[in-house]
Design a protein around this motif. Structure first.
Motif: not given
Ligand code: 26W
Length: 755
Positions: A99-114
């Motif tokens: 990932g480049n930055g925020g958008l990709g890191r957000l996706a990773a955080c979302f998987l963790d929370s799901l």
């Protein structure tokens, strides 16, 4: 000691741990985690989420998985008993920089929370062979090298599942790789990454250059290949189609396997389109459902009910639009569908600005998303408001019910428990363990806001983290920094709207003031971490100017005791985990209205840094929660900025000419000292840019920034306990920014998973 775990681990190593190499242990831990996480896979009932994203910036996974599986402390203790050190073993894991930055890191955080919230939700993306480039500084300019992260043993396991994907009329085989996503005491979900077997890594020649012609060999070689030329842009479309076509086939086959007859797809699947990169999933699903004999009108309804779209930016250049002939070439099979969708959209409105294919034959991906999904969300309250009021106002008039806000969040497992164990422990001692599951419990810390012992303890923890960062930087880059100084950190992608150049002008000002005999209230270590897109010249010039200035300062015995500038090489998730816990002042200084949300701002706050920021993105919501005493806000409001753009009357030169401080700071770029330390070409280009262009209005905010930053430095210097109280309030109020809250809201309003 956990004997069973010990037995398992030695069994997997096939030798006593004391005799095993760190690599043996790493591989054994990998097996152990895969085994344990598989046990937490659960059958899916009802609706399942598919989060499609071109980026998943997952970072290293070993510690994260050990924490989520509840065995981190046991494993560390077992290793310690055998004379091994878990952090040495972590070093061996390559970081997947997908990932480049925020958008990709957000996706990773979302998987963790799901997974943590026990919600059925998988990611769908690409298995890039090289993630974002590896950055180094050569001759004080950014150099890009390929980051071949794939190891023969990796978290992403190869499967036998292969889907045919039609690329420019030729069928390629997309192979599925599956990565287990563990939840914190929760279920295991998956990240599905697609790749071609035919990729040829030897195509990479000089730096990150490669032959862009043969897509079967290069399709997934790099994340976002340079799109400054047509070949790169075409390759992006190929990548996106591979992802969505294979993804759509995966979704349909999983749903059918669960008994879905596809007319009811929306009862089985919710698809979240992460920015416009996966937008082609809409026409692709319509095409695939059409092939199954479902009439066009019904396929459109099914897809609209199933899909939702998230917008992550208001920068118009980041809203993807493709010349129609590109799509004709790469995905001719989609064009009839896109044309029909364009006609259908035109029956709903005659507003040309919402067209999918415009009069110049350009295809607008975001427009397709908004017309043909049931939800469009922004990522912070201010951002969503701006979308409704200006950027997407025409769409908002058409579909007010589709628009909603979902303020971003971060996973506290990685951004507190993992990266800041000392703070985590202290919080646990003060308020008990409940905050680990329920982030809102952090508010209980407020009861200690005036407790001198607690405030001292927070100061001590911060100091230790600063020392650890100093050691790490010394090892990595040979730079010594002073842990008694105030640490101000700006780490994020390099972009003019984020305004690293504003920070640069401040540092020049500070330097010149010191030279004039005006020393600051406290020594300052100013730390940067940022990668510039390879073709983004001015961004690279800003990096160069900061490095040149750092050399000027370091060589000056009068200034160097008071200020230091450090540019951390190759900023990534691993670096962020070291930097964020050590920060005193978090720099969130984008031009108001331009940063959709920011998520770094949340990570710093959670780790007890105080924000110096504009009223932009989620800073607004941080300010609301912590109150004026616990944040340093400055600069124009988003309204003022939007009005200034509308009037078109901003003239950087006027500011340069009329303000001696601004002129002095900018002109220093072309001073003999800077020219000697750096390169004339880069520095004068930046000088020129700031005076004649300054698209992101750095100069009107310059004085306000100086004043607020000086105030923060004075406050920090004058009263340690009062500063520590600000840190405590920031930690206590961070609960809202947990991605568990964000995901719960997505689920409540958009996905309705498991129902
Ligand atoms: C042209 C393709 C493209 C455009 C933009 C690729 C990648 C991007 C960005 C890197 C997108 C991005 O990361 N946006 C950020 O998303 C975060 C998560 O929502 C927000 O917090 C940031 O404000 C936003 O810049």
């Amino acid at each position: 000691m956990n004997k069973e775990l010990y037995r398992k681990l030695t069994g997997l190593c096939e030798k006593p741990l004391a005799q095993a190499s760190n690599r043996d242990i790493y591989l054994a831990l990998l097996d152990l985690v895969q085994d344990l996480s598989q046990k937490n896979e659960k059958p899916v009932t009802g609706r399942k989420l598919y989060y499609i994203s071109a980026e998943f910036l997952i970072g290293k996974l070993l510690s994260n998985n050990l924490i989520n599986l509840g065995i981190y402390d046991d494993v560390r203790a077992i290793l310690q008993d055998s004379g091994k050190n878990l952090s040495d073993i972590e070093e061996l894991e390559p970081e997947p920089s997908l990932g480049n930055g925020g958008l990709g890191r957000l996706a990773a955080c979302f998987l963790d929370s799901l997974a943590t919230l026990n919600l059925p939700g998988d990611g769908i993306g690409l298995r890039y062979h090289c993630g974002l480039f590896r950055q180094s500084f050569q001759n004080d300019v950014q150099n890009e090298a390929p980051d071949l992260w794939l190891d023969e043993h990796s978290w992403a396991e190869k499967t036998d599942v292969v889907y045919p994907v039609l690329l420019a009329g030729k069928t390629c085989s997309a192979r599925l790789y599956k990565l287990n996503v563990t939840g914190y005491h929760g279920r295991t979900n998956h990240l599905n990454l697609f790749d071609l077997d035919t990729i040829d890594e030897s195509l990479i020649t000089d730096g990150i250059s490669f032959d862009k012609s043969d897509i079967e060999k290069n399709l997934t070689l790099f994340l976002y290949p340079d799109d400054s030329d047509d070949a790169g842009r075409l390759l992006r479309i190929y990548q996106q189609y591979l992802m969505v076509s294979a993804g759509a086939q995966l979704i349909l086959s999983e749903c059918e396997a669960r008994g879905c007859d596809l007319h009811n797809l929306a009862d089985y699947a919710a698809i979240q389109i992460n920015d416009t990169h996966p937008s082609m999933v809409i026409p692709e699903l319509i095409r695939l459902l059409g092939e199954k004999g479902i009439p066009f009108e019904e396929t459109v309804q099914i897809v609209t009910d199933t899909c939702a779209y998230t917008n992550h930016t208001i920068l118009s250049e980041a809203l993807e639009k493709w010349p129609r002939h590109f799509l004709d070439q790469v995905v001719p099979q989609l064009m009839p569908v896109i044309e029909k969708l364009d006609c259908l959209a035109r029956t709903r409105t005659d507003d040309e600005s919402t067209a999918i294919i415009d009069c110049r034959n350009v295809v607008h991906m975001a427009n397709m998303d908004i017309h043909f999904t049931h939800s469009t969300n922004g990522v912070a309250a201010l951002h969503t408001q701006i979308l409704k009021d200006s950027e997407l106002a025409n769409f908002y008039r058409l579909y007010p019910e589709k628009f909603n806000n979902k303020t971003n969040g971060i996973t506290f497992r990685r951004w507190l428990l993992e990266c800041n164990p000392a703070l985590t422990k202290e919080i646990g001692m003060l308020i008990g363990p409940g905050f680990r599951q329920d982030a809102d419990e952090l508010e209980k810390l407020l009861a200690f806001a005036d407790d001198p012992q607690v405030l001292q303890k927070l100061t001590d923890i911060k100091k230790e983290n600063k020392k650890a960062l100093a050691d790490w930087l010394y090892q990595k880059q040979g730079i010594k920094i002073n842990p008694d100084a105030m640490f101000a950190i700006q780490s994020k992608r390099l972009h003019e709207y984020k305004r690293q150049q504003l920070n640069l002008l401040f540092l020049i000002h500070l330097y010149l003031e010191i030279k004039a005999g005006h020393t600051p209230a406290v020594p300052l270590v100013s730390i940067f971490g940022a990668k510039a897109a390879p073709a983004y010249t001015i961004a690279k010039d800003i990096i160069h100017a900061l490095i040149a200035l750092s050399k000027v300062v370091a060589a000056d015995p009068q200034a160097s005791p008071w200020m230091q500038i450090v540019f951390v090489e190759n900023y990534n998730v691993t670096a962020a985990e070291k930097m964020i816990p050590a920060c005193d002042l978090s720099e969130q200084i984008s031009l108001a209205s331009k940063e959709a949300s920011g998520t770094g701002n949340m990570k710093f706050m959670l780790n007890g840094a105080v924000t110096l920021g504009t009223m932009d993105g989620a800073n607004v919501e941080i300010a609301e929660r912590v109150g004026n005493d616990n944040i340093y806000i400055f600069g124009q409001s988003s309204r003022q900025v939007i009005n200034r753009y509308a009037k078109g009357d901003y003239c950087a030169y006027d500011w340069y000419e009329s303000d001696p401080n601004i002129r002095r700071a900018i002109d220093f770029l072309c001073s003999p000292q800077m020219q000697k330390a750096g390169h004339e070409e880069n520095l004068s280009r930046l000088h020129n840019e700031l005076i004649y262009k300054d698209w992101f209005q750095t100069l009107p905010d310059f004085n306000a920034y100086l004043v607020r930053k000086a105030q923060a430095m004075t406050d920090y210097a004058q009263d340690t306990a009062a500063w520590s109280k600000k840190a405590l309030v920031n930690i206590a109020k961070a609960g809202f920014f947990s991605s568990d809250r964000t995901i719960a809201e997505y689920n409540r309003d958009i996905w309705h998973l498991g129902e």
